[in-house]
Design a protein around this motif. Sequence first.
Motif, PDB file in Angstrom:
ATOM      1  N   ALA A 201      40.326  37.817  38.552  1.00 51.97           N
ATOM      2  CA  ALA A 201      40.212  37.105  37.280  1.00 51.97           C
ATOM      3  C   ALA A 201      40.566  38.061  36.144  1.00 51.97           C
ATOM      4  O   ALA A 201      40.236  39.242  36.187  1.00 51.97           O
ATOM      5  N   THR A 202      41.269  37.565  35.155  1.00 54.90           N
ATOM      6  CA  THR A 202      41.593  38.396  33.996  1.00 54.90           C
ATOM      7  C   THR A 202      40.309  38.699  33.241  1.00 54.90           C
ATOM      8  O   THR A 202      39.323  37.970  33.387  1.00 54.90           O
ATOM      9  N   PRO A 203      40.268  39.760  32.408  1.00 51.74           N
ATOM     10  CA  PRO A 203      41.387  40.570  31.922  1.00 51.74           C
ATOM     11  C   PRO A 203      41.551  41.930  32.607  1.00 51.74           C
ATOM     12  O   PRO A 203      41.856  42.918  31.938  1.00 51.74           O
ATOM     13  N   ALA A 204      41.324  42.026  33.875  1.00 52.00           N
ATOM     14  CA  ALA A 204      41.573  43.287  34.568  1.00 52.00           C
ATOM     15  C   ALA A 204      43.040  43.679  34.432  1.00 52.00           C
ATOM     16  O   ALA A 204      43.923  42.825  34.577  1.00 52.00           O
ATOM     17  N   PRO A 205      43.343  44.955  34.146  1.00 51.51           N
ATOM     18  CA  PRO A 205      44.740  45.373  34.029  1.00 51.51           C
ATOM     19  C   PRO A 205      45.509  45.095  35.319  1.00 51.51           C
ATOM     20  O   PRO A 205      45.013  45.361  36.414  1.00 51.51           O
ATOM     21  N   ALA A 206      46.717  44.581  35.195  1.00 53.02           N
ATOM     22  CA  ALA A 206      47.516  44.255  36.377  1.00 53.02           C
ATOM     23  C   ALA A 206      47.788  45.490  37.232  1.00 53.02           C
ATOM     24  O   ALA A 206      47.727  45.433  38.469  1.00 53.02           O
ATOM     25  N   TYR A 207      48.081  46.632  36.581  1.00 51.34           N
ATOM     26  CA  TYR A 207      48.398  47.842  37.349  1.00 51.34           C
ATOM     27  C   TYR A 207      47.178  48.295  38.158  1.00 51.34           C
ATOM     28  O   TYR A 207      47.311  48.880  39.228  1.00 51.34           O
ATOM     29  N   TRP A 208      45.993  48.033  37.625  1.00 52.27           N
ATOM     30  CA  TRP A 208      44.756  48.452  38.292  1.00 52.27           C
ATOM     31  C   TRP A 208      44.550  47.652  39.582  1.00 52.27           C
ATOM     32  O   TRP A 208      44.322  48.215  40.643  1.00 52.27           O
TER      33      TRP A 208
ATOM     34  N   PHE B  99      47.168  48.382  42.357  1.00 47.98           N
ATOM     35  CA  PHE B  99      46.927  49.590  43.152  1.00 47.98           C
ATOM     36  C   PHE B  99      45.943  49.297  44.271  1.00 47.98           C
ATOM     37  O   PHE B  99      46.141  49.718  45.425  1.00 47.98           O
ATOM     38  N   HIS B 100      44.875  48.587  43.945  1.00 52.55           N
ATOM     39  CA  HIS B 100      43.828  48.344  44.939  1.00 52.55           C
ATOM     40  C   HIS B 100      44.205  47.257  45.941  1.00 52.55           C
ATOM     41  O   HIS B 100      43.832  47.332  47.110  1.00 52.55           O
ATOM     42  N   VAL B 101      44.937  46.247  45.480  1.00 50.57           N
ATOM     43  CA  VAL B 101      45.363  45.146  46.343  1.00 50.57           C
ATOM     44  C   VAL B 101      46.860  44.941  46.124  1.00 50.57           C
ATOM     45  O   VAL B 101      47.267  44.154  45.270  1.00 50.57           O
ATOM     46  N   PRO B 102      47.715  45.665  46.834  1.00 47.13           N
ATOM     47  CA  PRO B 102      49.157  45.653  46.561  1.00 47.13           C
ATOM     48  C   PRO B 102      49.776  44.261  46.687  1.00 47.13           C
ATOM     49  O   PRO B 102      49.438  43.501  47.601  1.00 47.13           O
ATOM     50  N   PRO B 103      50.709  43.907  45.788  1.00 44.45           N
ATOM     51  CA  PRO B 103      51.389  42.619  45.869  1.00 44.45           C
ATOM     52  C   PRO B 103      52.510  42.594  46.897  1.00 44.45           C
ATOM     53  O   PRO B 103      52.976  41.526  47.286  1.00 44.45           O
TER      54      PRO B 103
END
Length: 309
Positions: free
Chosen positions: A197-204, A207-211
């Motif tokens: 859920a936002t607003p977690a930074p996308a880059y963060w 890193f933890h759950v790669p797309p």
Amino acid sequence: MLDLREIEAFLAVAEELHFGRAAERLQISQPRISQLVKTLERRIGAALFVRSSRRVDLTPLGRQVHEEIAPAYRQLQGAVHRARDTARGVEGVLRVGFLGSAANELTPRILSAFRTRHPGCEVVMVEAHFADPLGPLRRGEVDLLFTRLPVQEPDLVVGPVVVREPRMLAVSATHPFAGQERASLEDLARDRVFAVATPAPAYWWDFHVPPVTPSGRAVERGPAVATFQELLAHIAAGHGISPVAASVARYYGRPDIVYVPMPDAPHTEVALVWRAQDVTARVEAFIQVTADAVRLNGGPAGAEEEKED
């Protein structure tokens, strides 16, 4: 008369058992720390260390001196810290945010050391969630924050790394992967992971759950989660899988989830983070205590898992 610099040099070498590391710890040169130790040995009249090309160890007399001097030195340090705190105003309330298990096993050590060193300052721990991992810090709800890296924000300072550990793949106990000895990042494309859920930074989160996997295969993302407990509930129900820190198996063990080692996943770190423009005496004091705890631990928590990986 004893020279405090000689005592500090002796204690640093006794605790590090390495002249180079002791010199780095005291921020002086290695020849200088060797000179201070030799001067103390001459003053006492006997060797305190056994030196060889491979290692440094305490002599029996050195161990006796360390056991007797170390507590007195810590007491002296504490008195100086408390006097400085009184002068600088290190008192009141310090709000410390934490994500997940904070600094793992270092957490109680840090809090205990801070209470001992700064009894006039109360620490209040405030939980943060990964849907908004930096929000509490930015909004001023906490003064510092233990959070998972990466943090790439110009207004925030990343301080001591307190945890460094390998990762595991969390799957339902009935999942086909549950019987594997290990998993890989490529396995993420064989099921689905979760959005955040936002607003977690996308880059963060990426890193933890790669797309995508290392080979470029897209990883499907399922329901958005806001808290770690939500993530675990979805995994247990078989709605998807997720990479997690190795310590999750210790702190969040449950019978309906299996944690499978992921040796090819990059290690994950937790660091202390604070606002660049809002460093108070209380914040500085907590940063120092945290850095000292990491140093006395021989590095960030989780190092033993990293060596075994």
